[in-house]
Motif scaffolding. Structure first.
Motif, PDB file in Angstrom:
ATOM      1  N   SER A 131     -89.531 129.368  21.413  1.00  0.00           N
ATOM      2  CA  SER A 131     -88.844 129.910  20.431  1.00  0.00           C
ATOM      3  C   SER A 131     -88.393 131.264  20.819  1.00  0.00           C
ATOM      4  CB  SER A 131     -89.810 130.283  19.230  1.00  0.00           C
ATOM      5  OG  SER A 131     -90.240 128.812  18.718  1.00  0.00           O
ATOM      6  N   TYR A 132     -88.087 131.489  22.186  1.00  0.00           N
ATOM      7  CA  TYR A 132     -87.404 132.912  22.259  1.00  0.00           C
ATOM      8  C   TYR A 132     -86.068 132.711  22.308  1.00  0.00           C
ATOM      9  CZ  TYR A 132     -86.671 137.078  25.094  1.00  0.00           C
ATOM     10  OH  TYR A 132     -86.043 138.242  25.436  1.00  0.00           O
ATOM     11  N   ALA A 133     -85.498 133.878  21.523  1.00  0.00           N
ATOM     12  CA  ALA A 133     -84.027 133.805  21.369  1.00  0.00           C
ATOM     13  C   ALA A 133     -83.523 135.176  21.739  1.00  0.00           C
ATOM     14  CB  ALA A 133     -83.653 133.382  20.137  1.00  0.00           C
ATOM     15  N   GLY A 134     -84.066 136.003  22.339  1.00  0.00           N
ATOM     16  CA  GLY A 134     -83.650 137.222  22.566  1.00  0.00           C
ATOM     17  C   GLY A 134     -83.812 138.170  21.417  1.00  0.00           C
ATOM     18  N   ASP A 135     -82.464 138.761  21.105  1.00  0.00           N
ATOM     19  CA  ASP A 135     -82.345 139.660  19.830  1.00  0.00           C
ATOM     20  C   ASP A 135     -82.172 138.714  18.641  1.00  0.00           C
ATOM     21  OD1 ASP A 135     -83.326 142.052  20.911  1.00  0.00           O
ATOM     22  OD2 ASP A 135     -81.137 141.899  22.156  1.00  0.00           O
ATOM     23  N   GLY A 136     -81.658 137.422  18.997  1.00  0.00           N
ATOM     24  CA  GLY A 136     -81.108 136.742  17.939  1.00  0.00           C
ATOM     25  C   GLY A 136     -80.665 135.180  18.121  1.00  0.00           C
ATOM     26  N   LEU A 137     -80.785 134.491  17.072  1.00  0.00           N
ATOM     27  CA  LEU A 137     -80.559 132.935  17.455  1.00  0.00           C
ATOM     28  C   LEU A 137     -78.889 132.874  16.826  1.00  0.00           C
ATOM     29  CD1 LEU A 137     -81.205 130.220  18.353  1.00  0.00           C
ATOM     30  CD2 LEU A 137     -82.235 129.769  16.041  1.00  0.00           C
ATOM     31  N   TRP A 138     -78.450 132.211  17.721  1.00  0.00           N
ATOM     32  CA  TRP A 138     -76.819 131.649  17.079  1.00  0.00           C
ATOM     33  C   TRP A 138     -76.946 130.315  17.363  1.00  0.00           C
ATOM     34  CZ3 TRP A 138     -72.360 132.858  21.044  1.00  0.00           C
ATOM     35  CH2 TRP A 138     -71.129 132.366  20.551  1.00  0.00           C
ATOM     36  N   ILE A 139     -76.935 129.472  16.126  1.00  0.00           N
ATOM     37  CA  ILE A 139     -77.166 128.367  16.048  1.00  0.00           C
ATOM     38  C   ILE A 139     -75.948 127.537  15.565  1.00  0.00           C
ATOM     39  CG2 ILE A 139     -78.141 128.316  13.729  1.00  0.00           C
ATOM     40  CD1 ILE A 139     -79.598 126.181  16.502  1.00  0.00           C
ATOM     41  N   ALA A 140     -75.744 126.442  16.333  1.00  0.00           N
ATOM     42  CA  ALA A 140     -74.669 125.419  16.001  1.00  0.00           C
ATOM     43  C   ALA A 140     -75.103 124.307  14.966  1.00  0.00           C
ATOM     44  CB  ALA A 140     -73.973 124.918  17.328  1.00  0.00           C
ATOM     45  N   ASP A 141     -74.717 124.109  13.910  1.00  0.00           N
ATOM     46  CA  ASP A 141     -75.137 123.046  12.944  1.00  0.00           C
ATOM     47  C   ASP A 141     -74.085 122.638  12.117  1.00  0.00           C
ATOM     48  OD1 ASP A 141     -76.868 121.142  11.763  1.00  0.00           O
ATOM     49  OD2 ASP A 141     -77.866 122.312  10.629  1.00  0.00           O
ATOM     50  N   TYR A 142     -73.249 121.675  12.080  1.00  0.00           N
ATOM     51  CA  TYR A 142     -72.211 121.285  11.348  1.00  0.00           C
ATOM     52  C   TYR A 142     -72.445 121.017  10.021  1.00  0.00           C
ATOM     53  CZ  TYR A 142     -69.879 122.413  16.132  1.00  0.00           C
ATOM     54  OH  TYR A 142     -69.372 122.568  17.164  1.00  0.00           O
ATOM     55  N   VAL A 143     -72.568 122.129   9.181  1.00  0.00           N
ATOM     56  CA  VAL A 143     -73.100 122.002   7.870  1.00  0.00           C
ATOM     57  C   VAL A 143     -72.515 123.133   6.859  1.00  0.00           C
ATOM     58  CG1 VAL A 143     -75.073 120.479   8.086  1.00  0.00           C
ATOM     59  CG2 VAL A 143     -75.304 122.946   8.175  1.00  0.00           C
ATOM     60  N   ALA A 144     -72.870 123.275   5.841  1.00  0.00           N
ATOM     61  CA  ALA A 144     -72.185 124.302   5.142  1.00  0.00           C
ATOM     62  C   ALA A 144     -72.286 125.707   5.559  1.00  0.00           C
ATOM     63  CB  ALA A 144     -72.944 124.478   3.754  1.00  0.00           C
ATOM     64  N   PRO A 145     -71.640 126.473   5.514  1.00  0.00           N
ATOM     65  CA  PRO A 145     -71.615 127.833   6.387  1.00  0.00           C
ATOM     66  C   PRO A 145     -72.595 128.501   5.948  1.00  0.00           C
ATOM     67  CG  PRO A 145     -69.176 127.438   5.803  1.00  0.00           C
ATOM     68  CD  PRO A 145     -70.058 126.365   5.157  1.00  0.00           C
ATOM     69  N   GLY A 146     -73.762 128.979   6.768  1.00  0.00           N
ATOM     70  CA  GLY A 146     -74.692 130.124   6.406  1.00  0.00           C
ATOM     71  C   GLY A 146     -75.832 129.122   5.997  1.00  0.00           C
ATOM     72  N   GLU A 147     -75.846 127.899   6.197  1.00  0.00           N
ATOM     73  CA  GLU A 147     -77.211 126.994   5.760  1.00  0.00           C
ATOM     74  C   GLU A 147     -77.337 125.947   6.973  1.00  0.00           C
ATOM     75  OE1 GLU A 147     -76.138 125.223   1.991  1.00  0.00           O
ATOM     76  OE2 GLU A 147     -75.534 126.832   1.094  1.00  0.00           O
ATOM     77  N   PRO A 148     -77.628 126.659   8.081  1.00  0.00           N
ATOM     78  CA  PRO A 148     -78.035 125.687   9.150  1.00  0.00           C
ATOM     79  C   PRO A 148     -79.557 125.074   8.861  1.00  0.00           C
ATOM     80  CG  PRO A 148     -78.617 128.164   9.989  1.00  0.00           C
ATOM     81  CD  PRO A 148     -77.721 128.174   8.419  1.00  0.00           C
ATOM     82  N   ARG A 149     -79.748 124.070   9.328  1.00  0.00           N
ATOM     83  CA  ARG A 149     -80.831 123.133   8.833  1.00  0.00           C
ATOM     84  C   ARG A 149     -82.096 123.472  10.019  1.00  0.00           C
ATOM     85  NH1 ARG A 149     -78.429 117.589   9.230  1.00  0.00           N
ATOM     86  NH2 ARG A 149     -77.447 118.749  10.841  1.00  0.00           N
ATOM     87  N   ILE A 150     -82.427 124.595  10.156  1.00  0.00           N
ATOM     88  CA  ILE A 150     -83.647 125.196  10.818  1.00  0.00           C
ATOM     89  C   ILE A 150     -84.488 126.174  10.088  1.00  0.00           C
ATOM     90  CG2 ILE A 150     -82.127 124.931  12.959  1.00  0.00           C
ATOM     91  CD1 ILE A 150     -81.916 128.014  12.890  1.00  0.00           C
TER      92      ILE A 150
END
Length: 183
Positions: A131-150
């Protein structure tokens, strides 16, 4: 939410209308440099966008790849730096050790920059064990903007790749994003 794009050598030129930030692929592995990097950086900076750079991580030699990335990337104070962690061209996977080493070394060598992890939702869920993402996670998930399923906190969400990779960032303004980035 802010709107942005991420580009690589496939988008020699790009439209900055309505774009608050641009991530540009700088390097890959320990030998590839985006041939359009200089022009893409100039275009993003001229448009007043927050600028970020990313490196596509190949398995092994994470520290060498960080040094190559930083040698070839024209970063300035306030620019964001990221590592792209996903399936590689030969079907193998860069493991958690590589991802974590890259981010830790990047933060050590550039303590005044924010370092982010980019990966796809399924890759994050199926392969991440730290779960290490440095200073922040940039996630790709092709759903509604701003609603990644994580369930993990995220900073940037890539929500489509058509006609270019489009993203939103969890900041109220470009000034807030710049302040967070340290610029």
């Amino acid at each position: 939410m802010l709107h942005g794009i991420d580009i690589s050598s496939y988008q020699e030129t790009f439209d900055t209308a309505g774009v608050d930030f641009v991530f540009i692929k700088s390097t890959e592995g320990s030998s590839y440099v985006n041939p359009h990097l200089a022009g893409q950086v100039e275009r993003a900076r001229d448009a007043g966008c927050v600028v970020g750079f990313y490196h596509f991580l190949w398995p092994g030699e994470a520290a060498e790849q960080v040094r190559f990335f930083l040698t070839e990337t024209p970063e300035e104070p306030g620019d964001l730096l990221a590592v792209d962690w996903e399936t590689t061209g030969d079907g193998s996977r860069a493991g958690n050790t590589d991802k974590d080493r890259f981010l830790h070394e990047l933060k050590r060598l550039r303590p005044d920059h924010r370092a982010l992890l980019y990966c796809g939702r399924s890759f994050w869920r199926e392969h991440d064990t730290t779960s290490y993402a440095g200073d922040g996670l940039w996630i790709a998930d092709y759903v509604a903007p701003g609603e990644p399923r994580i369930e993990a906190p995220w900073r940037i969400h890539q929500y489509t790749d058509h006609p270019v990779d489009k993203n939103v960032a969890a900041f109220a303004s470009a000034a807030e994003m710049r302040a967070w980035a340290g610029g």
